[in-house]
Design a protein around this motif. Sequence first.
Motif: not given
Length: 121
Positions: A86-115
Amino acid sequence: QVQLVESGGGLVQAGGSLRLSCAASGSIFSIYAMGWHRQAPGKQRELVATITGDGSTNYADSVKGRFAISRDNAKNTVYLQMNSLKPEDTAVYYCRGRVVPTTTRAVYDYWGQGTQVTVSS
């Protein structure tokens, strides 16, 4: 370093379909939930859909029955199939991931640049 890269946005007529992809790469130990958010001009960023590592999904009411989120854990990739746009779906869409990097065992939120997704009436 962890990167999320989206692809698949574009211009589509109302009633059409698009499929977004988001690939996570870099020093990843594990990925918990992944999801899609969107931000329309002049509006706050909002949740569209999320998926956990075991495949449990959650959707915004505005997209239920039209959008489907899925993931390929082997490829660290999440998808968003968008139908009956629908026209109201028009937006920039961003991906988000809750990731544990190998350098740490903590969880971080990472975002994409958007499409950009644009739905014409």
